[in-house]
Motif scaffolding. Structure first.
Motif, PDB file in Angstrom:
ATOM      1  N   ALA A  97       7.450   4.958  -4.348  1.00 16.10           N
ATOM      2  CA  ALA A  97       5.580   5.373  -3.962  1.00 16.10           C
ATOM      3  C   ALA A  97       5.194   3.497  -5.062  1.00 16.10           C
ATOM      4  CB  ALA A  97       5.771   6.182  -5.222  1.00 16.10           C
ATOM      5  N   THR A 105       0.449  -3.265  -1.133  1.00 12.60           N
ATOM      6  CA  THR A 105      -0.703  -3.066   0.030  1.00 12.60           C
ATOM      7  C   THR A 105      -1.963  -4.383  -0.687  1.00 12.60           C
ATOM      8  OG1 THR A 105      -0.985  -0.766  -0.497  1.00 12.60           O
ATOM      9  CG2 THR A 105      -3.153  -1.814   0.010  1.00 12.60           C
ATOM     10  N   GLU A 148      -8.967   2.118  -8.121  1.00 14.73           N
ATOM     11  CA  GLU A 148      -7.584   1.562  -8.907  1.00 14.73           C
ATOM     12  C   GLU A 148      -8.385   1.919 -10.467  1.00 14.73           C
ATOM     13  OE1 GLU A 148      -5.460   1.434  -7.114  1.00 14.73           O
ATOM     14  OE2 GLU A 148      -3.947   1.164  -8.798  1.00 14.73           O
ATOM     15  N   TRP A 185      -2.218   9.228  -3.203  1.00 12.93           N
ATOM     16  CA  TRP A 185      -2.630   7.909  -3.797  1.00 12.93           C
ATOM     17  C   TRP A 185      -1.802   6.772  -2.987  1.00 12.93           C
ATOM     18  CZ3 TRP A 185      -0.392   5.226  -9.283  1.00 12.93           C
ATOM     19  CH2 TRP A 185      -0.423   4.041  -9.342  1.00 12.93           C
ATOM     20  N   GLN A 186      -0.410   7.623  -2.320  1.00 13.44           N
ATOM     21  CA  GLN A 186      -0.133   6.664  -1.408  1.00 13.44           C
ATOM     22  C   GLN A 186      -0.474   6.586   0.288  1.00 13.44           C
ATOM     23  OE1 GLN A 186       4.520   7.296  -2.086  1.00 13.44           O
ATOM     24  NE2 GLN A 186       3.816   8.262  -3.138  1.00 13.44           N
ATOM     25  N   LEU A 246       0.758   0.453 -11.511  1.00 14.58           N
ATOM     26  CA  LEU A 246       2.131   0.166 -11.456  1.00 14.58           C
ATOM     27  C   LEU A 246       3.244   0.148 -12.404  1.00 14.58           C
ATOM     28  CD1 LEU A 246       2.117  -0.737  -7.920  1.00 14.58           C
ATOM     29  CD2 LEU A 246       2.387   1.220  -8.514  1.00 14.58           C
ATOM     30  N   ASP A 267      -3.925   5.470  -0.009  1.00  7.61           N
ATOM     31  CA  ASP A 267      -3.295   2.865   0.470  1.00  7.61           C
ATOM     32  C   ASP A 267      -3.686   3.740   2.463  1.00  7.61           C
ATOM     33  OD1 ASP A 267      -3.887   2.355  -1.637  1.00  7.61           O
ATOM     34  OD2 ASP A 267      -2.048   1.145  -1.418  1.00  7.61           O
ATOM     35  N   LEU A 311       3.017   1.104  -2.265  1.00  5.71           N
ATOM     36  CA  LEU A 311       1.480   0.225  -3.169  1.00  5.71           C
ATOM     37  C   LEU A 311       1.470  -0.824  -3.750  1.00  5.71           C
ATOM     38  CD1 LEU A 311       0.901   3.903  -5.269  1.00  5.71           C
ATOM     39  CD2 LEU A 311      -0.259   3.205  -3.463  1.00  5.71           C
ATOM     40  N   SER A 312       2.520  -1.663  -4.095  1.00  6.24           N
ATOM     41  CA  SER A 312       2.886  -3.113  -5.215  1.00  6.24           C
ATOM     42  C   SER A 312       2.419  -3.161  -3.143  1.00  6.24           C
ATOM     43  CB  SER A 312       4.212  -2.915  -5.216  1.00  6.24           C
ATOM     44  OG  SER A 312       5.495  -2.987  -4.172  1.00  6.24           O
ATOM     45  N   TRP A 343      -6.791   7.209  -8.928  1.00  2.21           N
ATOM     46  CA  TRP A 343      -5.712   8.210  -9.374  1.00  2.21           C
ATOM     47  C   TRP A 343      -4.289   7.929 -10.586  1.00  2.21           C
ATOM     48  CZ3 TRP A 343      -4.720  10.932  -4.766  1.00  2.21           C
ATOM     49  CH2 TRP A 343      -6.182  10.675  -4.174  1.00  2.21           C
ATOM     50  N   ARG A 379      -4.270  -2.759 -10.018  1.00  5.97           N
ATOM     51  CA  ARG A 379      -2.565  -2.387  -8.905  1.00  5.97           C
ATOM     52  C   ARG A 379      -1.931  -2.389 -10.083  1.00  5.97           C
ATOM     53  NH1 ARG A 379      -1.644   0.413  -3.572  1.00  5.97           N
ATOM     54  NH2 ARG A 379      -3.840   1.440  -4.710  1.00  5.97           N
TER      55      ARG A 379
END
Lengths: 180, 180
Positions: free
Chosen positions: B10, B17, B55, B141-142, B107, B145, B14-15, B59, B103
């Motif tokens: 994840a 995007t 954000e 969440w993923q 994370l 995105d 996510l990092s 999530w 973000r």
């Protein structure tokens, strides 16, 4: 002569795709890169190979073909899955630099052609679609990139089709059909 | 304790995007950024504002909420279009750095929580969807995105829905319905 706005906007979009794919996919954990939507469908890595194959034989080469032959000589058919033989077993780390340089060369050529508004109305003969204009071809090239970027997002999202549970209803991409 | 594979995968996705959106959208010619699919639908810039709004309130805050309250206190409802007031008139150049830092902070928190497999089965109460697990939330969440990345590609592609002419049939993204 000033560049046509259609050409300028196309170059701005098309020039970003290789770096975008690099940033998105390189060194991503393997399950993201090998995800697909069933037999015969594309993984994210397949999409990159297909884009590279297009870059070598489809959009810009066909544009030059129209300038040379008009409708007199139809395009050679493009094999949608031709990348499977051509780039068999190529990893992302080999596909992406090749795609990046092929794309850059093609955009350099496009700009050097200094197309006029009249040029965009020139027509060629697609082996399946019939008469097409260069304006349509230029738009098709851009939408082709975008349809495959959407495909990568969709294919990766579907890894979690079940895992998202009740959120499934809210996440439209999971409901998109399989297609290029 | 080693990070769970679900968390590691994840974070990897996510990092990326914020940088991906930056590379894709910043300084793109205006017509790409203001394209939409009709009244009430999102432009690419709206998507970035919506992601930032998520954000800040959706999530990761909900994940922490579950760890604190379990099912006892339902999540506050999330306003899908809440970004329109919250970030009214914010340009991309202001939205993107804010999204990027929000973000990253989220994370960092996610990793610091060192979730266990048992934690992923913990449940919270969604105001509309009912009982949800942290595993579902993390997947949601993923996919959220990815659904919005696909949306950006689709919205931009539709600028050329007509221009592509007969290629339209080959370009699947043009046939996707309007949705988030």
């Amino acid at each position: 002569m000033k560049e046509l706005v259609e050409v300028r906007e196309a170059v701005e979009l098309l020039s970003r795709t290789p770096a975008l794919l690099d940033l998105w996919l390189v060194a991503l954990p393997e399950p993201w890169l090998t995800a697909d939507e069933g037999p015969g469908t594309y993984t994210p890595v397949d999409v990159v190979a297909h884009l590279l194959h297009n870059e070598e034989t489809d959009w810009l080469p066909r544009l030059e073909h129209v300038l040379e032959h008009g409708e007199a000589v139809p395009f050679a058919p493009f094999e949608r899955d031709g990348f499977r033989d051509r780039f068999k077993d190529w990893p992302l780390e080999r596909l992406l630099p090749r795609f990046s340089s092929a794309r850059r060369e093609n955009l350099d050529k496009l700009v050097e052609l200094r197309l006029s508004p009249v040029d965009l109305n020139r027509t060629g003969m697609h082996p399946a679609l019939g008469r097409v204009t260069l304006r349509q071809l230029l738009a098709g090239w851009q939408v082709h990139d975008l349809t495959h970027l959407a495909q990568i997002a969709r294919v990766m999202a579907k890894r979690h089709s079940e895992t998202v549970g009740p959120w499934r209803d809210y996440l439209g991409v999971l409901h998109d059909r399989v297609r290029a």
